[in-house]
Design an enzyme around this catalytic site. Sequence first.
Site, PDB file in Angstrom:
ATOM      1  N   ARG A 291      30.089   0.340  10.520  1.00 39.15           N
ATOM      2  CA  ARG A 291      29.878  -0.627   9.429  1.00 39.15           C
ATOM      3  C   ARG A 291      29.421  -1.942  10.021  1.00 39.15           C
ATOM      4  O   ARG A 291      29.316  -2.101  11.231  1.00 39.15           O
ATOM      5  CB  ARG A 291      31.193  -0.848   8.672  1.00 39.15           C
ATOM      6  CG  ARG A 291      32.325  -1.270   9.600  1.00 39.15           C
ATOM      7  CD  ARG A 291      33.554  -1.729   8.867  1.00 39.15           C
ATOM      8  NE  ARG A 291      34.708  -1.877   9.730  1.00 39.15           N
ATOM      9  CZ  ARG A 291      34.943  -2.909  10.533  1.00 39.15           C
ATOM     10  NH1 ARG A 291      34.073  -3.920  10.600  1.00 39.15           N
ATOM     11  NH2 ARG A 291      36.033  -2.962  11.278  1.00 39.15           N
ATOM     12  N   ARG A 337      36.892 -17.783  13.106  1.00 47.93           N
ATOM     13  CA  ARG A 337      37.307 -17.338  11.778  1.00 47.93           C
ATOM     14  C   ARG A 337      38.276 -18.361  11.178  1.00 47.93           C
ATOM     15  O   ARG A 337      39.335 -18.623  11.740  1.00 47.93           O
ATOM     16  CB  ARG A 337      37.986 -15.972  11.858  1.00 47.93           C
ATOM     17  CG  ARG A 337      37.104 -14.888  12.463  1.00 47.93           C
ATOM     18  CD  ARG A 337      37.756 -13.537  12.299  1.00 47.93           C
ATOM     19  NE  ARG A 337      37.010 -12.497  13.000  1.00 47.93           N
ATOM     20  CZ  ARG A 337      37.212 -11.191  12.846  1.00 47.93           C
ATOM     21  NH1 ARG A 337      38.140 -10.774  11.995  1.00 47.93           N
ATOM     22  NH2 ARG A 337      36.507 -10.315  13.530  1.00 47.93           N
TER      23      ARG A 337
END
Length: 449
Positions: A291, A337
Site C-alpha cells: 500500500r 508526524r
Amino acid sequence: MIEKVLIANRGEIALRILRACRELGVATVAIHSTADENAMHVRLADESVCIGPPPASESYLNIPAILAACEITGADAVHPGYGFLSENARFAEILAEHGITFIGPSPEHIRLMGDKIMAKKTAAELGIPVVPGSDGAVETVEEARRLAKDMGYPVLIKATAGGGGRGMKVARSEQELENAYLTARSEARAAFGNDEVYIEKYLDRPRHIEVQVFGDGQGHAVHLGERDCSLQRRHQKVWEEAPSPALNAEQRAEIGEIVAAAMRKLGYAGAGTVEFLYEDGRFYFIEMNTRLQVEHPVTEQITGLDLVQEQIRVASGAPLSYRQEDIRFSGHAIEVRINAEDPETFVPSPGRVDTVHTPGGLGVRVDSALYGGYVIPPYYDSLIGKLIVFGRNRTECLMRLRRCLGEYVISGVKTTIPLFERLLREPEIQDGLYDIHWLEEWLAANAEE
C-alpha cells in the site's frame, strides 16, 4: 481511465488522494462516519456519503456500506489509502466481483505479503536478503529453544499475522525464551485471532530502512530510493527521512535494484514498500507493505514524482510512466508526524482546534486536514498532520525543519510539535547517528531527569 474514485479513508490521507484525483480530472466521493461529517475531505469532495456511526468497525471497515456508497454514487474505483482496508485482500476481491477497481496490488499479492512467514519465504526466493530464522510457524517451546540455540541469542518471536509491535517479544537468553514465546502467542491470539508465531535472529542496533517500489503488473518495476524510519516509539514511526544518512550511493543502488528486480519477477502492480533492518552494512528483509505509506511524501520530494497519481494510472491499466533511468534523486527530505498527543506522556488529546497556522516558504509541505474550529474525534488514530521539509542537503533540511516547527501553531489541543523541537537539539539527530532503539532510550532517559 478511472472516472470516479471513492476514497475509503479519512483525515490527511483522504485529502491527499482527493488532491491527486483533482489534478487528474477524476471525480471524487468521500465516505465518512457521523463523527467526520465536518471533515475537510468531506467538504471538498464532489460527493459524500455517510456510511455509519463513529466506531471504525461500523463505518470505515464496513465493507457492505462502502459497496453501497459505490453503487449510490457510481464510483468505478476505490482508493483505500493506508490503514483500515488498505491491505485487506478480501475487500479487493469483493470490489472486483462487483466490477469496481481496487487502487492497489492484486488480492494475491496482498495476501502473500500479509502473511509474515510466506512473505519471508517469497522474499528469499526472489533474491531479497532475509533475517535468519524459522522456515515457518514454531509450534512448541521446545522447537523454539532448538532454533534459538542454532541461530544464537538474542532472538525475536513474532506473530505471523502481526503488526504495530503486537505479538512481538525478544528473548536474550534461554531463561527468557519460554515466557517470551508464550506471551507472544497470547498477544497474537488476542490481537489477531491467530496465535501462530515464528522466530528469527534479533539484531541489537539496526536501522529501519525501507525501499519504495512501484510496478505496473506488465513486467515493469522500479525503485524510488529508500527512506530511513529508524526513529520509532513502540514500533511506530515518528520521523522519516530520505535518503538515509547511513547509506551511500552504491548501497542505495544495489538494494534498490535487488528489490525492483524482485517486483518484476513477482509481477507486482502498484505502490509497495519493502522494509529492512540494516546493520553492519547488511540488509535483512522484515516485511512488505502492499500500500501507500504514511511517509510517501519524502520520496515524492526527492524524486519529484506523484505516487498517488501513478497509483491511479496503473490501476487504470496504464504502464508505468517512467523507467529506472528516468528517476533522479535530488536533495534531502524529512517528515515528522504531528499527533494530537501530549508530547511527554503521549496520551491522546482529541478536542476542538481553536487556531491553525501552518509554516510555509521554500521547500515546505504540510499534509493535514486540520482547520480552525475542527473537532478532532477520539475514535481514530491521533495523526493530525505531517510536516515535510526539503533542502539541498541534510543540514539545510534540519535548519528548515527547525524554522518550520517554530512557525507551526495548533491551539486548543496538545501536539507532538514540542517533541521534535527538543529532538533537533540532540547531537545524534543532527549527525544522523541513531537506530531503532534510540528514541525510546532517549525518552526513558529524559523522563528520569
